[in-house]
Design a protein around this motif. Structure first.
Motif, PDB file in Angstrom:
ATOM      1  N   ALA A   6      54.725  45.242  46.704  1.00 31.28           N
ATOM      2  CA  ALA A   6      53.458  44.992  46.623  1.00 31.28           C
ATOM      3  C   ALA A   6      52.503  45.406  47.774  1.00 31.28           C
ATOM      4  O   ALA A   6      51.209  45.567  47.693  1.00 31.28           O
ATOM      5  CB  ALA A   6      53.174  43.388  46.368  1.00 31.28           C
ATOM      6  N   ARG A   7      53.149  45.582  49.008  1.00 32.36           N
ATOM      7  CA  ARG A   7      52.395  45.915  50.157  1.00 32.36           C
ATOM      8  C   ARG A   7      52.260  47.328  49.946  1.00 32.36           C
ATOM      9  O   ARG A   7      53.078  48.210  49.592  1.00 32.36           O
ATOM     10  CB  ARG A   7      53.442  45.561  51.290  1.00 32.36           C
ATOM     11  CG  ARG A   7      53.481  44.160  51.446  1.00 32.36           C
ATOM     12  CD  ARG A   7      53.931  43.741  52.703  1.00 32.36           C
ATOM     13  NE  ARG A   7      54.040  42.345  52.746  1.00 32.36           N
ATOM     14  CZ  ARG A   7      54.711  41.628  53.658  1.00 32.36           C
ATOM     15  NH1 ARG A   7      55.513  42.374  54.717  1.00 32.36           N
ATOM     16  NH2 ARG A   7      54.856  40.407  53.850  1.00 32.36           N
ATOM     17  N   PRO A  14      44.506  44.738  51.148  1.00 37.77           N
ATOM     18  CA  PRO A  14      42.912  44.788  51.059  1.00 37.77           C
ATOM     19  C   PRO A  14      42.311  43.825  51.513  1.00 37.77           C
ATOM     20  O   PRO A  14      41.164  43.540  52.087  1.00 37.77           O
ATOM     21  CB  PRO A  14      42.944  45.179  49.314  1.00 37.77           C
ATOM     22  CG  PRO A  14      44.207  45.517  49.084  1.00 37.77           C
ATOM     23  CD  PRO A  14      45.239  45.143  49.941  1.00 37.77           C
ATOM     24  N   TRP A  15      42.894  42.347  51.279  1.00 36.19           N
ATOM     25  CA  TRP A  15      42.274  41.092  51.802  1.00 36.19           C
ATOM     26  C   TRP A  15      42.096  41.121  53.401  1.00 36.19           C
ATOM     27  O   TRP A  15      41.153  40.565  53.907  1.00 36.19           O
ATOM     28  CB  TRP A  15      42.808  39.970  51.119  1.00 36.19           C
ATOM     29  CG  TRP A  15      42.405  39.729  49.873  1.00 36.19           C
ATOM     30  CD1 TRP A  15      43.135  39.976  48.723  1.00 36.19           C
ATOM     31  CD2 TRP A  15      41.055  39.433  49.579  1.00 36.19           C
ATOM     32  NE1 TRP A  15      42.324  39.633  47.653  1.00 36.19           N
ATOM     33  CE2 TRP A  15      40.871  39.313  47.938  1.00 36.19           C
ATOM     34  CE3 TRP A  15      39.817  39.098  50.075  1.00 36.19           C
ATOM     35  CZ2 TRP A  15      39.925  39.008  47.353  1.00 36.19           C
ATOM     36  CZ3 TRP A  15      38.625  38.859  49.353  1.00 36.19           C
ATOM     37  CH2 TRP A  15      38.610  38.944  47.752  1.00 36.19           C
ATOM     38  N   PHE A  21      37.065  43.634  58.527  1.00 40.85           N
ATOM     39  CA  PHE A  21      35.750  43.954  58.479  1.00 40.85           C
ATOM     40  C   PHE A  21      34.756  43.172  58.800  1.00 40.85           C
ATOM     41  O   PHE A  21      33.756  43.358  59.318  1.00 40.85           O
ATOM     42  CB  PHE A  21      35.635  44.882  57.502  1.00 40.85           C
ATOM     43  CG  PHE A  21      34.481  46.053  57.327  1.00 40.85           C
ATOM     44  CD1 PHE A  21      34.767  47.181  58.073  1.00 40.85           C
ATOM     45  CD2 PHE A  21      33.366  45.621  56.634  1.00 40.85           C
ATOM     46  CE1 PHE A  21      33.626  48.219  58.085  1.00 40.85           C
ATOM     47  CE2 PHE A  21      32.334  46.470  56.881  1.00 40.85           C
ATOM     48  CZ  PHE A  21      32.548  48.103  57.530  1.00 40.85           C
ATOM     49  N   GLY A  22      34.767  42.003  57.888  1.00 40.63           N
ATOM     50  CA  GLY A  22      33.692  40.967  58.032  1.00 40.63           C
ATOM     51  C   GLY A  22      33.841  40.393  59.297  1.00 40.63           C
ATOM     52  O   GLY A  22      32.661  40.066  59.933  1.00 40.63           O
TER      53      GLY A  22
END
Length: 90
Positions: A6-7, A14-15, A21-22
């Motif tokens: 899944a990686r 993505p999270w 980024f936030g």
């Protein structure tokens, strides 16, 4: 349930990217707003009058607005000539 399949290979999930980024955006906003908030007191401590503080502050904001307008016109002209494709026009 995170599995190796899944990686994403060689990159951030993505999270994790969104949180990173936030965080960068929040810190940049702190620096920007902090610099804006001390402009007046800094100029006043250097002996500037209230009129000078107001003129300098407004001149900086006007310059930023002018650069935004110039950039927008440049971007529009470049997009019209086919030299740049906007992400909106896929």
């Amino acid at each position: 349930m995170t599995t190796a399949s899944a990686r994403q290979p060689g990159g951030m999930r993505p999270w994790r990217f969104v949180v990173w980024f936030g965080t960068v955006s929040l810190r940049a906003d702190f620096v920007y707003e902090g610099a804006r908030s001390i402009t007046g007191p800094l100029l006043a401590s250097l002996g500037a009058s209230a009129l000078v503080v107001g003129v300098v502050t407004r001149a900086g904001e006007a310059a930023a607005l002018g650069l935004r307008l110039v950039r927008a016109r440049w971007r529009t002209a470049l997009a019209a000539s086919g030299g740049w494709r906007s992400p909106d026009t896929r």
